[in-house]
Design a protein around this motif. Structure first.
Motif, short mmCIF file in Angstrom:
data_model
loop_
_atom_site.label_atom_id
_atom_site.label_comp_id
_atom_site.label_asym_id
_atom_site.label_seq_id
_atom_site.Cartn_x
_atom_site.Cartn_y
_atom_site.Cartn_z
N SER A 70 1.06 -1.16 0.03
CA SER A 70 0.00 0.00 0.20
C SER A 70 1.07 1.35 -0.02
O SER A 70 0.46 2.13 -0.66
CB SER A 70 -0.94 0.16 1.19
OG SER A 70 -1.94 -1.01 1.18
N LEU A 71 2.05 1.32 0.61
CA LEU A 71 3.14 2.39 0.87
C LEU A 71 3.79 2.37 -0.51
O LEU A 71 3.87 3.84 -1.01
CB LEU A 71 3.81 2.15 1.83
CG LEU A 71 4.95 3.18 2.15
CD1 LEU A 71 4.21 4.61 2.44
CD2 LEU A 71 5.88 2.88 3.20
N MET A 72 3.75 1.62 -1.40
CA MET A 72 4.81 1.38 -2.36
C MET A 72 4.36 2.67 -3.73
O MET A 72 5.21 3.13 -3.88
CB MET A 72 4.95 0.18 -3.22
CG MET A 72 5.51 -0.79 -2.04
SD MET A 72 7.33 -0.50 -1.73
CE MET A 72 8.01 -0.52 -3.23
N ARG A 73 3.15 2.48 -3.86
CA ARG A 73 2.50 3.52 -4.87
C ARG A 73 2.80 4.89 -4.22
O ARG A 73 3.26 5.98 -5.14
CB ARG A 73 1.03 3.16 -5.15
CG ARG A 73 0.41 4.08 -5.95
CD ARG A 73 -1.09 3.93 -6.44
NE ARG A 73 -1.58 5.13 -7.03
CZ ARG A 73 -2.85 5.26 -7.65
NH1 ARG A 73 -3.57 4.03 -7.14
NH2 ARG A 73 -3.29 6.06 -8.25
N THR A 74 2.42 5.23 -3.08
CA THR A 74 2.62 6.37 -2.70
C THR A 74 3.86 6.85 -2.50
O THR A 74 4.17 8.25 -2.87
CB THR A 74 2.09 6.77 -0.89
OG1 THR A 74 0.88 6.24 -0.82
CG2 THR A 74 2.09 8.03 -0.43
N LEU A 75 4.85 6.21 -2.18
CA LEU A 75 6.40 6.44 -2.36
C LEU A 75 6.67 6.84 -3.66
O LEU A 75 7.64 7.56 -4.05
CB LEU A 75 7.20 5.46 -1.71
CG LEU A 75 7.13 5.20 -0.28
CD1 LEU A 75 7.78 3.71 0.24
CD2 LEU A 75 7.40 6.40 0.65
N GLY A 76 6.33 5.87 -4.79
CA GLY A 76 6.51 6.30 -6.00
C GLY A 76 5.92 7.50 -6.47
O GLY A 76 6.81 8.50 -7.34
N GLN A 77 4.97 8.14 -6.04
CA GLN A 77 4.26 9.46 -6.26
C GLN A 77 5.22 10.60 -5.93
O GLN A 77 5.42 11.46 -6.26
CB GLN A 77 2.81 9.49 -5.83
CG GLN A 77 1.99 8.59 -6.59
CD GLN A 77 0.63 8.43 -5.82
OE1 GLN A 77 0.64 8.66 -4.78
NE2 GLN A 77 -0.34 8.01 -6.66
N LEU A 78 5.71 10.28 -4.47
CA LEU A 78 6.56 11.03 -3.85
C LEU A 78 7.81 11.24 -4.67
O LEU A 78 8.39 12.60 -4.61
CB LEU A 78 6.62 10.74 -2.27
CG LEU A 78 5.35 11.01 -1.36
CD1 LEU A 78 5.73 10.36 -0.04
CD2 LEU A 78 5.03 12.50 -1.49
N GLU A 79 8.29 10.13 -4.85
CA GLU A 79 9.55 10.06 -5.59
C GLU A 79 9.48 11.02 -6.90
O GLU A 79 10.31 11.79 -7.49
CB GLU A 79 9.95 8.86 -6.06
CG GLU A 79 11.38 8.82 -6.29
CD GLU A 79 12.03 7.25 -6.09
OE1 GLU A 79 13.09 6.88 -5.60
OE2 GLU A 79 11.17 6.05 -6.52
N GLU A 80 8.20 10.96 -7.68
CA GLU A 80 8.11 11.61 -8.85
C GLU A 80 7.99 12.95 -8.70
O GLU A 80 8.26 13.77 -9.56
CB GLU A 80 6.83 11.13 -9.52
CG GLU A 80 7.10 9.58 -10.40
CD GLU A 80 5.51 9.34 -10.89
OE1 GLU A 80 4.58 9.97 -10.96
OE2 GLU A 80 5.32 7.90 -11.11
N GLN A 81 7.43 13.42 -7.58
CA GLN A 81 7.15 14.90 -7.24
C GLN A 81 8.61 15.40 -6.70
O GLN A 81 8.98 16.64 -6.51
CB GLN A 81 6.35 14.94 -5.96
CG GLN A 81 4.93 14.91 -6.42
CD GLN A 81 3.96 15.14 -5.29
OE1 GLN A 81 3.71 14.48 -4.60
NE2 GLN A 81 3.59 16.53 -5.37
N GLY A 82 9.69 14.55 -6.47
CA GLY A 82 11.31 14.99 -6.31
C GLY A 82 11.18 15.26 -4.57
O GLY A 82 12.03 15.90 -4.35
#
Length: 155
Positions: A70-82
């Motif tokens: 569940s956290l992985m998608r959120t972390l991916g989005q935060l990573e994309e946001q820099g």
């Protein structure tokens, strides 16, 4: 009859606590939406910052009380946001370490000010002694709940 009334009163308290939690989170969501953050994103950033940054994904998921997938998608989005970076752990190549970027730290400073404002608004009219007593009661209820869920856990 008295026991049934006590049970209803207890349920009412649980419902009130649940409602308070939802209202508080919603107030924070409204304040943080202009920063481009969803609840999942801001809570992950907030927890990462509170736990000291440079944290494994698993530790962060446990702290957020959610499953790692569940956290992985959120972390991916935060990573994309820099706002974060992820890299392999030096000691365990299977583990990934989450770190705040300078942009993430700057955003957290903005978040903190908004969250402090929300907190002040929600606690308006409550004295410091009242607040301390409430915090102690909530902690006691939480401890009792943990003891009930895991009777072998040390208090």
């Amino acid at each position: 009859m008295t026991q049934a009334l006590d049970t209803l009163r207890d349920l009412s308290l649980a419902e009130q606590l649940g409602r308070l939690h939802r209202l508080w989170r919603t107030a924070a969501d409204v304040a943080l939406t202009p920063l481009g953050l969803t609840q999942a994103r801001w809570t992950a950033l907030w927890k990462l910052n509170r736990l000291g940054d440079h944290l494994s994904q698993k530790t962060l998921a446990d702290a957020l009380e959610i499953e790692l997938p569940s956290l992985m998608r959120t972390l991916g989005q935060l990573e994309e946001q820099g706002l974060i970076t992820r890299h392999c752990c030096q000691h365990d190549k299977r583990a990934r370490i989450v770190c705040l970027t300078p942009a993430g730290k700057a955003l957290l400073a903005q978040m903190e000010q908004r969250i402090i404002t929300v907190r002040q608004q929600l606690l308006s009219g409550i004295s410091e002694p009242e607040l301390r007593q409430f915090e102690q009661l909530v902690q006691r209820i939480s401890s009792n709940a943990l003891a009930q869920l895991d009777p072998h856990r040390p208090s």
